[in-house]
Design an enzyme around this catalytic site. Structure first.
Site: not given
Ligand code: NAD
Length: 357
Positions: A89, A190, A192, A194
């Site tokens: 990573k 969250g 975002g 995902v």
């Molecule tokens: P993202 O940045 O699109 O979304 C994260 C969301 O969490 C945002 O809407 C943000 O406002 C919100 N957030 C941040 N702090 C917060 C809190 N304290 N309380 C509530 N909401 C909060 O990220 P993503 O791509 O959706 O990824 C989310 C998680 O999934 C991460 O941990 C990432 O490592 C993991 N992940 C993502 C992928 C992928 O394909 N995107 C794959 C594997 C794992």
């Protein structure tokens, strides 16, 4: 480097007593302001594959620690997903000096290239497909890039959300004996890339949603579109719901949450949900089924790997991601046989897979 060695003494060659990382690279580029850590936990199954996080950390230590934990999680994730890759990573420390984003990601691309293919990168929190295009201008060791002409590729998040949905559904069947999500309440932390996609799928499957995000615009939209209840971000882990789906950053299952939460199932997209394996033990003792993050959120890396190999189409990738469901059932069997908590059982299973190659 002095500050690093002082602050990180004791963790440089092992994380919480675990085997050490094969390689950790700390690098900077004065011109673009890049400051990055690339951690390669294991290449036992093949080159280390794992995304790049761009984040403002409270300290250099936090960034370093994040890179180490995330890369170890990637090794477990890739092993359980049966991918022919190891785990690594990258994190890039977000700083005000970084005026030219493209130049910075190009510098990151040169750093990845300098490792000669032992580490392959893709999107993670804070990075976009455009960033990966900048990386691609300097190195071929990158994935998650939208292609033209029906060639498979692009943002892996929808595939991650699909895998989490499939894994969550299997976990509900294990813990609640229900083969439908109709009427099951799910607290999503969250919204975002995902979390939002997962909410859409859960809503379409008839689940009742409780959501929290630091961005009030997203929770308002969820209220409007999915009829979701909105919870305070500080309280989402304490609400009354059948399932908790952490989809923000890691560390949401603290000692207090593990000891007090009222969920029956925890299954979400965020990496490193447990502060440590001890929280997994507490959940297990309390009869809460935790579907480990590195088992259920593998959809994105499956997508990136198959894109990188150039042999995939959407249907084949989704079919592969759907295998997360049967793996949750297999984990539940292992838990039943061994009596150990799902998180520990999944780590042991992943280590078996890492040795198997
Ligand atoms: P993202 O940045 O699109 O979304 C994260 C969301 O969490 C945002 O809407 C943000 O406002 C919100 N957030 C941040 N702090 C917060 C809190 N304290 N309380 C509530 N909401 C909060 O990220 P993503 O791509 O959706 O990824 C989310 C998680 O999934 C991460 O941990 C990432 O490592 C993991 N992940 C993502 C992928 C992928 O394909 N995107 C794959 C594997 C794992």
């Amino acid at each position: 480097m002095d500050r690093l060695t002082t602050n990180f003494a004791g963790t440089l060659f092992g994380l919480h007593g675990e085997p050490a990382h094969e390689r950790i690279v700390v690098a900077s580029d004065a011109q673009s302001g890049l400051q990055a850590v690339i951690a390669v936990y294991s290449t036992a199954r093949g080159p280390a594959f794992g995304g790049c996080r761009y984040w403002q950390y409270a300290s250099e230590y936090e960034a370093y620690h994040d890179a180490l934990r995330l890369s170890q999680g990637m090794a477990f994730k890739n092993a359980l997903a049966r991918l022919p890759f190891g785990g690594g990573k990258a994190v890039i420390l977000k700083r005000p000096e970084q005026m030219d984003r493209t130049a910075m990601f190009k510098a990151f691309g040169r750093l990845v290239q300098s490792l000669g293919g032992i580490y392959l990168t893709a999107e993670d929190v804070g990075t976009t497909a455009d960033d990966m295009r900048a990386v691609q201008s300097e190195t071929p060791y990158v994935s998650g890039i939208p292609r033209d002409n029906d060639v498979y590729g692009g943002n892996p998040s929808p595939r991650t959300a699909y895998g989490v949905f499939v894994g969550l559904k299997a976990a509900v069947q294990v813990a609640l004996g229900r083969d439908t999500l109709d009427g099951v309440s799910v607290a999503v932390q969250g919204l975002g890339s995902v979390g939002w996609d997962l909410c859409e799928r859960l809503h379409n499957a008839g689940a009742e949603l409780i959501v929290a995000d630091i961005d009030a615009g997203k929770t308002e939209r969820a209220k409007h579109l999915f009829g979701a209840q909105v919870a305070d971000t500080a309280r989402i882990a304490g609400v009354n719901a059948d399932v908790f789906a952490p989809c923000a950053l890691g560390g949401s299952i603290t000692e207090a949450v593990a000891a007090q939460c009222e969920f029956k199932v925890i299954a979400g997209g965020a990496n490193n949900q447990l502060m440590s394996l001890a929280e997994g033990d507490t959940l297990h003792k309390r009869g809460i089924f935790y579907a480990p993050d590195f088992l259920v959120n593998a959809g994105g890396i499956i997508s990136c790997v198959r894109e990188y190999q150039g042999s995939a189409d959407e249907e084949a990738v989704l079919a592969e991601v759907a295998q997360i469901g049967p793996r949750v059932f297999e984990l539940a069997e292992r838990v039943k046989t061994t009596g150990i908590a799902p998180a520990r059982a999944a780590v042991a299973w992943a280590r078996e897979q890492m040795k198997a190659v």
